[in-house]
Design a protein around this motif. Sequence first.
Motif, PDB file in Angstrom:
ATOM      1  N   PRO A  25       1.750  22.974 -81.503  1.00 32.57           N
ATOM      2  CA  PRO A  25       0.328  23.143 -81.818  1.00 32.57           C
ATOM      3  C   PRO A  25      -0.390  23.889 -80.697  1.00 32.57           C
ATOM      4  CG  PRO A  25       0.808  20.896 -81.125  1.00 32.57           C
ATOM      5  CD  PRO A  25       2.119  21.599 -81.232  1.00 32.57           C
ATOM      6  N   ASN A  26      -1.565  24.369 -81.005  1.00 32.41           N
ATOM      7  CA  ASN A  26      -2.383  25.047 -80.002  1.00 32.41           C
ATOM      8  C   ASN A  26      -2.982  24.027 -79.047  1.00 32.41           C
ATOM      9  OD1 ASN A  26      -1.953  27.572 -81.177  1.00 32.41           O
ATOM     10  ND2 ASN A  26      -3.702  27.328 -82.536  1.00 32.41           N
ATOM     11  N   PHE A  27      -3.158  24.443 -77.787  1.00 33.47           N
ATOM     12  CA  PHE A  27      -3.835  23.595 -76.815  1.00 33.47           C
ATOM     13  C   PHE A  27      -5.306  23.440 -77.199  1.00 33.47           C
ATOM     14  CE2 PHE A  27      -0.518  25.323 -73.851  1.00 33.47           C
ATOM     15  CZ  PHE A  27       0.080  24.106 -73.549  1.00 33.47           C
ATOM     16  N   ASN A  77       4.399  23.814 -57.909  1.00 39.93           N
ATOM     17  CA  ASN A  77       3.940  22.432 -57.911  1.00 39.93           C
ATOM     18  C   ASN A  77       3.458  22.120 -59.315  1.00 39.93           C
ATOM     19  OD1 ASN A  77       4.082  22.134 -54.938  1.00 39.93           O
ATOM     20  ND2 ASN A  77       2.545  23.742 -55.021  1.00 39.93           N
ATOM     21  N   SER A  78       3.907  21.010 -59.859  1.00 40.39           N
ATOM     22  CA  SER A  78       3.520  20.689 -61.232  1.00 40.39           C
ATOM     23  C   SER A  78       3.093  19.232 -61.340  1.00 40.39           C
ATOM     24  CB  SER A  78       4.681  20.958 -62.196  1.00 40.39           C
ATOM     25  OG  SER A  78       5.772  20.116 -61.900  1.00 40.39           O
ATOM     26  N   ILE A  79       2.151  18.997 -62.237  1.00 44.88           N
ATOM     27  CA  ILE A  79       1.735  17.642 -62.580  1.00 44.88           C
ATOM     28  C   ILE A  79       1.529  17.575 -64.091  1.00 44.88           C
ATOM     29  CG2 ILE A  79       0.654  17.087 -60.375  1.00 44.88           C
ATOM     30  CD1 ILE A  79      -2.068  17.601 -61.679  1.00 44.88           C
ATOM     31  N   ALA A  80       1.708  16.391 -64.625  1.00 42.83           N
ATOM     32  CA  ALA A  80       1.426  16.145 -66.036  1.00 42.83           C
ATOM     33  C   ALA A  80       0.892  14.725 -66.154  1.00 42.83           C
ATOM     34  CB  ALA A  80       2.673  16.326 -66.885  1.00 42.83           C
ATOM     35  N   LEU A  81       0.041  14.518 -67.116  1.00 42.88           N
ATOM     36  CA  LEU A  81      -0.568  13.210 -67.326  1.00 42.88           C
ATOM     37  C   LEU A  81      -0.707  12.976 -68.816  1.00 42.88           C
ATOM     38  CD1 LEU A  81      -1.997  10.745 -66.022  1.00 42.88           C
ATOM     39  CD2 LEU A  81      -4.116  12.039 -66.192  1.00 42.88           C
ATOM     40  N   CYS A  82      -0.306  11.789 -69.247  1.00 42.81           N
ATOM     41  CA  CYS A  82      -0.457  11.396 -70.651  1.00 42.81           C
ATOM     42  C   CYS A  82      -1.535  10.328 -70.766  1.00 42.81           C
ATOM     43  CB  CYS A  82       0.849  10.840 -71.200  1.00 42.81           C
ATOM     44  SG  CYS A  82       2.132  12.072 -71.396  1.00 42.81           S
ATOM     45  N   LEU A  95       4.424  16.235 -73.825  1.00 42.30           N
ATOM     46  CA  LEU A  95       4.806  16.947 -72.610  1.00 42.30           C
ATOM     47  C   LEU A  95       5.808  18.058 -72.919  1.00 42.30           C
ATOM     48  CD1 LEU A  95       4.663  17.355 -69.592  1.00 42.30           C
ATOM     49  CD2 LEU A  95       6.281  15.475 -69.314  1.00 42.30           C
ATOM     50  N   ASN A  96       6.779  17.781 -73.766  1.00 42.63           N
ATOM     51  CA  ASN A  96       7.749  18.812 -74.140  1.00 42.63           C
ATOM     52  C   ASN A  96       7.083  19.964 -74.870  1.00 42.63           C
ATOM     53  OD1 ASN A  96       9.952  17.547 -72.935  1.00 42.63           O
ATOM     54  ND2 ASN A  96      10.371  16.333 -74.757  1.00 42.63           N
ATOM     55  N   ASP A  97       6.148  19.669 -75.777  1.00 39.41           N
ATOM     56  CA  ASP A  97       5.393  20.729 -76.455  1.00 39.41           C
ATOM     57  C   ASP A  97       4.592  21.545 -75.442  1.00 39.41           C
ATOM     58  OD1 ASP A  97       6.318  20.068 -78.967  1.00 39.41           O
ATOM     59  OD2 ASP A  97       4.501  18.988 -79.573  1.00 39.41           O
ATOM     60  N   SER A  98       3.997  20.866 -74.469  1.00 37.99           N
ATOM     61  CA  SER A  98       3.207  21.554 -73.444  1.00 37.99           C
ATOM     62  C   SER A  98       4.051  22.527 -72.642  1.00 37.99           C
ATOM     63  CB  SER A  98       2.581  20.546 -72.472  1.00 37.99           C
ATOM     64  OG  SER A  98       1.675  19.712 -73.115  1.00 37.99           O
ATOM     65  N   ILE A  99       5.237  22.092 -72.261  1.00 35.54           N
ATOM     66  CA  ILE A  99       6.116  22.933 -71.453  1.00 35.54           C
ATOM     67  C   ILE A  99       6.517  24.196 -72.214  1.00 35.54           C
ATOM     68  CG2 ILE A  99       8.435  23.036 -70.447  1.00 35.54           C
ATOM     69  CD1 ILE A  99       7.967  20.065 -69.597  1.00 35.54           C
ATOM     70  N   VAL A 115      -3.922  21.660 -72.068  1.00 41.52           N
ATOM     71  CA  VAL A 115      -4.361  20.304 -72.412  1.00 41.52           C
ATOM     72  C   VAL A 115      -4.256  20.113 -73.922  1.00 41.52           C
ATOM     73  CG1 VAL A 115      -6.269  18.654 -72.357  1.00 41.52           C
ATOM     74  CG2 VAL A 115      -5.986  20.286 -70.478  1.00 41.52           C
ATOM     75  N   TYR A 116      -3.563  19.053 -74.308  1.00 39.46           N
ATOM     76  CA  TYR A 116      -3.555  18.570 -75.683  1.00 39.46           C
ATOM     77  C   TYR A 116      -4.396  17.298 -75.737  1.00 39.46           C
ATOM     78  CZ  TYR A 116       0.366  21.589 -77.108  1.00 39.46           C
ATOM     79  OH  TYR A 116       1.169  22.648 -77.426  1.00 39.46           O
ATOM     80  N   ASP A 117      -4.569  16.743 -76.931  1.00 44.20           N
ATOM     81  CA  ASP A 117      -5.307  15.486 -77.065  1.00 44.20           C
ATOM     82  C   ASP A 117      -4.623  14.343 -76.316  1.00 44.20           C
ATOM     83  OD1 ASP A 117      -7.378  16.492 -78.630  1.00 44.20           O
ATOM     84  OD2 ASP A 117      -6.265  16.175 -80.481  1.00 44.20           O
TER      85      ASP A 117
END
Length: 140
Positions: A25-27, A77-82, A95-99, A115-117
Amino acid sequence: MSILALFWFSLVYIYLINTITLAQPNFVFERCGTSENYTIISPYTINLDATLSTLPTTNSGLGFFNFSTGEGNNAVNSIALCRGDFSPVTCSSCLNDSIVNIRKVCPDQNEAIGVYDFCLLHYSNNALLVYQEQEKEYFS
């Protein structure tokens, strides 16, 4: 089962698998770095690939991920947050979709935010704290 039926079943199966796995999906928000780009075959690309492939395995248990690879200008440098109100399976999928999607949206930028929902992904060749104000701006 006839050969023709097996053939059609195979075609439908391949179509469905490709559609499901390739369509992200789109961000809801995205920002690509504007100051620096990298070339497709470079140390930065190798570090970015390594960082983004390792990032999903670094979960703190609370939906926060971070990982860095490389040094100097080639550092990534990478960060991710759910979001905390969603399951780990939803977090992992997001996260996989984001990558996958961030590499399509920002194909050669040294910095990107998607950013996704349900999750956020950010990578940069700079210290990520520099961009904290940009993310505060979006989330406030």
